[in-house]
Design a protein around this motif. Structure first.
Motif, PDB file in Angstrom:
ATOM      1  N   ARG A 181      29.369  33.285  44.525  1.00 53.80           N
ATOM      2  CA  ARG A 181      29.054  33.441  43.107  1.00 53.80           C
ATOM      3  C   ARG A 181      29.348  32.172  42.314  1.00 53.80           C
ATOM      4  NH1 ARG A 181      28.150  38.211  40.777  1.00 53.80           N
ATOM      5  NH2 ARG A 181      29.598  37.877  39.078  1.00 53.80           N
ATOM      6  N   ASP A 182      29.917  31.177  42.981  1.00 49.83           N
ATOM      7  CA  ASP A 182      30.183  29.881  42.345  1.00 49.83           C
ATOM      8  C   ASP A 182      29.699  28.796  43.291  1.00 49.83           C
ATOM      9  OD1 ASP A 182      32.359  30.281  39.948  1.00 49.83           O
ATOM     10  OD2 ASP A 182      32.530  31.812  41.489  1.00 49.83           O
TER      11      ASP A 182
ATOM     12  N   VAL B 222      23.929  24.634  38.603  1.00 50.11           N
ATOM     13  CA  VAL B 222      25.329  25.017  38.703  1.00 50.11           C
ATOM     14  C   VAL B 222      25.422  26.515  38.421  1.00 50.11           C
ATOM     15  CG1 VAL B 222      27.627  24.713  37.720  1.00 50.11           C
ATOM     16  CG2 VAL B 222      26.092  22.736  37.955  1.00 50.11           C
TER      17      VAL B 222
ATOM     18  N   VAL C 287      28.049  29.594  38.041  1.00 51.14           N
ATOM     19  CA  VAL C 287      29.461  29.923  37.831  1.00 51.14           C
ATOM     20  C   VAL C 287      29.574  31.427  37.641  1.00 51.14           C
ATOM     21  CG1 VAL C 287      31.479  29.603  36.349  1.00 51.14           C
ATOM     22  CG2 VAL C 287      29.914  27.690  36.739  1.00 51.14           C
ATOM     23  N   ASP C 288      30.356  32.063  38.480  1.00 49.08           N
ATOM     24  CA  ASP C 288      30.578  33.500  38.376  1.00 49.08           C
ATOM     25  C   ASP C 288      29.239  34.263  38.360  1.00 49.08           C
ATOM     26  OD1 ASP C 288      32.143  35.743  38.273  1.00 49.08           O
ATOM     27  OD2 ASP C 288      32.257  35.769  36.096  1.00 49.08           O
TER      28      ASP C 288
ATOM     29  N   ARG D  30      26.364  33.300  37.376  1.00 46.99           N
ATOM     30  CA  ARG D  30      25.463  32.998  36.274  1.00 46.99           C
ATOM     31  C   ARG D  30      25.096  31.528  36.284  1.00 46.99           C
ATOM     32  NH1 ARG D  30      28.858  35.826  31.505  1.00 46.99           N
ATOM     33  NH2 ARG D  30      30.543  34.808  32.630  1.00 46.99           N
TER      34      ARG D  30
ATOM     35  N   LEU E 203      24.621  28.027  34.805  1.00 46.40           N
ATOM     36  CA  LEU E 203      25.157  27.272  33.676  1.00 46.40           C
ATOM     37  C   LEU E 203      24.008  26.457  33.090  1.00 46.40           C
ATOM     38  CD1 LEU E 203      28.562  25.564  33.589  1.00 46.40           C
ATOM     39  CD2 LEU E 203      26.605  24.301  32.798  1.00 46.40           C
TER      40      LEU E 203
ATOM     41  N   VAL F 150      32.315  18.505  42.609  1.00 44.57           N
ATOM     42  CA  VAL F 150      33.326  19.431  43.145  1.00 44.57           C
ATOM     43  C   VAL F 150      34.641  19.274  42.365  1.00 44.57           C
ATOM     44  CG1 VAL F 150      34.779  19.881  45.175  1.00 44.57           C
ATOM     45  CG2 VAL F 150      32.295  19.645  45.441  1.00 44.57           C
TER      46      VAL F 150
ATOM     47  N   LEU G  25      33.996  21.077  38.984  1.00 48.10           N
ATOM     48  CA  LEU G  25      33.625  22.496  38.947  1.00 48.10           C
ATOM     49  C   LEU G  25      34.407  23.356  39.926  1.00 48.10           C
ATOM     50  CD1 LEU G  25      29.805  21.766  38.895  1.00 48.10           C
ATOM     51  CD2 LEU G  25      31.121  22.643  36.966  1.00 48.10           C
ATOM     52  N   ASP G  26      34.983  22.763  40.957  1.00 43.21           N
ATOM     53  CA  ASP G  26      35.713  23.512  41.980  1.00 43.21           C
ATOM     54  C   ASP G  26      34.903  24.723  42.465  1.00 43.21           C
ATOM     55  OD1 ASP G  26      37.719  24.399  43.679  1.00 43.21           O
ATOM     56  OD2 ASP G  26      38.913  25.297  42.084  1.00 43.21           O
ATOM     57  N   PRO G  27      33.694  24.496  42.968  1.00 45.40           N
ATOM     58  CA  PRO G  27      32.857  25.624  43.409  1.00 45.40           C
ATOM     59  C   PRO G  27      33.292  26.131  44.782  1.00 45.40           C
ATOM     60  CG  PRO G  27      31.728  23.579  43.874  1.00 45.40           C
ATOM     61  CD  PRO G  27      33.036  23.203  43.199  1.00 45.40           C
ATOM     62  N   GLN G  28      32.791  27.302  45.150  1.00 43.03           N
ATOM     63  CA  GLN G  28      33.058  27.802  46.496  1.00 43.03           C
ATOM     64  C   GLN G  28      32.261  27.027  47.534  1.00 43.03           C
ATOM     65  OE1 GLN G  28      32.494  32.058  45.097  1.00 43.03           O
ATOM     66  NE2 GLN G  28      33.357  32.408  47.126  1.00 43.03           N
TER      67      GLN G  28
END
Lengths: 413, 413
Positions: A233-234, A248, A250-251, A253, A255, A340, A343-346
């Motif tokens: 989700r990220d 991008v 995020v959660d 959604r 961005l 990264v 945003l620190d994404p998964q």
């Protein structure tokens, strides 16, 4: 019920939106009418995600009474969004006669893509199946928007007619473009690889369907989110045709940013004094990992199916091509290190044309991410949708809008 | 009311959260009890933002009956969160005797900051006023967490005692640290400029207050959002003490990232083959715009109040210092170009120690952003909170948590 204090602020430019990039994003009003529309949507989602289901099963899943659900279901059947499966049809529920399914002959979404080297259109039904498709190959670079969109309109009419012959009715049109799109979801602010700027696509496309225009990478990212069940989700979605696009999420959604321009990974500086870029900057990622930069680095002419040519030569072991792709992977790794860190994404997901080149890009990309990270390295994966992502994302955005507010179809709103 | 289909997904790691970074973020449950708690919060916010208000004025503002509001108000008065102003006190409402105000002697938030060169603690009441404060200067670099946090605990007890003498009761403790904090809001994963890693601060701090630990740049960004009425709802906040920190605010919410590490602007690569960085990478922004890098470039020794020294010398016209600050501004411009391309924020805000150096950083930073942007350039502003931002953000996060769920105070939950 009253919303918690922060949530009743009006949405502003730059806000995150749910589901469909523009239309399904709004929250339905907190009135009895809004509640009915939300409940219609909950019925549709329950049947779509878990159907076929009986009315009773729908009621228990969404926590409404069976009587309330029956009223909603009747309305959805009248609008052509749900259908009752015949008693002869086997199903998961006890009483097969009462099983409900999402209609395979109701509204459909028309997705279209303006690529630099092709045009494509498809129709997707409420079940998520592609029911009609048309493609035209040939460059659009430097062509005026008028003639290109006349050709696209012909393809759209062809696909719409084909879907109507299948019993479907187009509910909307979503167009993916390789450029920045204003928040009006119609105006292409800048598409350097087409040569378009400040172009309102509305008057140049069929006016009998609600229209949404968006960046191809955004639709690609949404397709990943909607169609890949294993998608995090990220994530940061990177795609490419001629340029490098990004989205991008995020959660769960997309961005969008203040002007709708978020996700411009292609113009993240990789070397501050590198080659000049069409964006006005220098040393942007696109100057190292864009298709033309890679072809140039490999000593190849930019003609025909360029990505296909690169993939073919790389597979044959062409050293120049492999070196060029390693360079592109390294540059992607530098730019993605920045993304990264911010945003620190998964995960990072490579999509679009990049997915065909992934075998040769990934090692250098992952090495670069790893050597620049003290902690655990962000996972990098390759989209299974490949170059189809943006087109599918566009068509599905229309389908999601119908599922998220079914009352907009069938005059029940 | 039932939530729309997408909103009932459980929140995952990486989700955006409202208000207070950890505790006020959760959405209250959709039950009668949850509704009462939300309504208590709406009363508090109405009085805080528009008070003094009569019960009738509160009722009309939040759309509840006067009887319902009276019940809620009585509970909030009993818990010490609201107070009734005496009839002699002039106010904006018709009947001054009934005017309600947020209590100046109820719960307060204790904010604390572990800086590389100082420790600070303050108490903020529900009205947002700082009511007690304590600071200790002296380096914490390379000191073990035990002795540092023993000193911090002494300051916390001093400020808590002082606030109690003022009739306040501490409702929670929030600690800002210059490092990465895990999503448990207690564990410092990495604070290279202190030399701490994987350190659970919980056992080392007073155990009689609910504890939240967060990155100093995150608290700085939240302070900007909460305390600057002109703050946009989408911005990148850049702060610095020794390192360079960042916080990303999207649609009025702090972006946290999967592990809670989002906003690490200091480790965005500026020159891919630049100097090695503590993070494991090379050529990170911190290597060009961090305090030590700037002192080195200016030929100064890193002793004493370094930012003060740089600001003083720059103001005196010292050419080496000005050149070093121009270089830092240019590097900030390169890294922020990447951030602006990815996030498309309304603004970039310089906070923390950077705000004191802004006159000499801004011209180069803005020139770099401008020359790398084809479209309109993202606005850059300087935080008025300056180096106080993180500490104030920490204390206010506790206050926000009380306002967002007043039932947690006074045993009414």
């Amino acid at each position: 019920m009253t919303p918690p204090p922060h949530e009743d602020r009006p949405p502003l430019a730059g806000s995150l939106e749910w589901g469909d990039p523009r239309r399904a994003g709004r929250r339905l009003p907190d009135t009895q009418q809004g509640m009915r529309r939300r409940n219609l949507s909950r019925v549709m989602h329950a049947v779509r995600e878990e159907g076929p289901l009986s009315r009773a099963a729908v009621a228990s899943r969404i926590g409404l009474t069976r009587a309330a659900v029956s009223t909603l279901v009747d309305e959805l059947i009248r609008s052509g969004l749900l259908e009752e499966l015949g008693p002869e049809r086997p199903s998961r529920v006890g009483r097969p006669g009462s099983a409900l399914a999402v209609s395979g002959s109701g509204p459909c979404g028309i997705g279209a893509e303006v690529g630099v080297d092709h045009l494509a259109v498809c129709a997707v039904d409420l079940r998520g199946e592609v029911r009609a498709r048309a493609v035209r190959h040939g460059t659009n670079r430097g062509r005026a928007s008028g003639p290109v969109l006349r050709e696209l309109t012909a393809l759209i009419r062809q696909v719409a007619a084909e879907s109507e012959r299948e019993g479907l009715s187009p509910a909307g049109l979503a167009v993916a473009v390789p450029g920045l799109v204003a928040r009006d979801a119609r105006t292409v602010v800048r598409a350097p690889n087409l040569g378009w700027h400040d172009t309102d696509l509305g008057p140049l496309l069929p006016d009998d369907l609600p229209l949404t225009v968006d960046n191809e990478a955004n639709f690609g990212g949404l397709a990943e989110l909607w169609l890949n069940e294993a998608a995090p989700r990220d994530f940061v979605h990177v795609s490419a045709e001629i340029g490098i696009g990004g989205a991008v999420v995020v959660d769960g959604r997309l961005l969008r940013g203040t002007r709708g321009f978020a996700g411009e990974l292609g113009h993240v500086p990789v070397r501050p004094e590198g080659p000049a870029c069409v964006c006005g900057g220098r040393g942007c990622l696109e100057q190292y990992a864009g298709e033309e930069a890679v072809l140039r680095a490999a000593g190849l002419e930019p003609v025909g199916n360029r990505v296909g040519l690169l993939a073919e030569r790389a597979a044959q072991g062409d050293k120049d091509v492999r070196r060029a792709l390693r360079g592109a992977g390294t540059a992607l790794g530098v730019a993605l290190t920045g993304a990264v860190n911010l945003l620190d994404p998964q995960a990072v997901v490579l999509g679009g044309a990049l997915s065909d080149l992934a075998p040769w890009l990934l090692p250098a990309l992952e090495r670069e991410l790893a050597r620049r990270s003290a902690g655990p390295v962000c996972a990098v994966s390759v989209s299974r949708l490949g170059p189809q992502g943006p087109l599918l994302g566009a068509a599905h955005s229309v389908v999601r809008a119908v599922l998220d507010d079914p009352a907009t179809v069938g005059g029940a709103a």
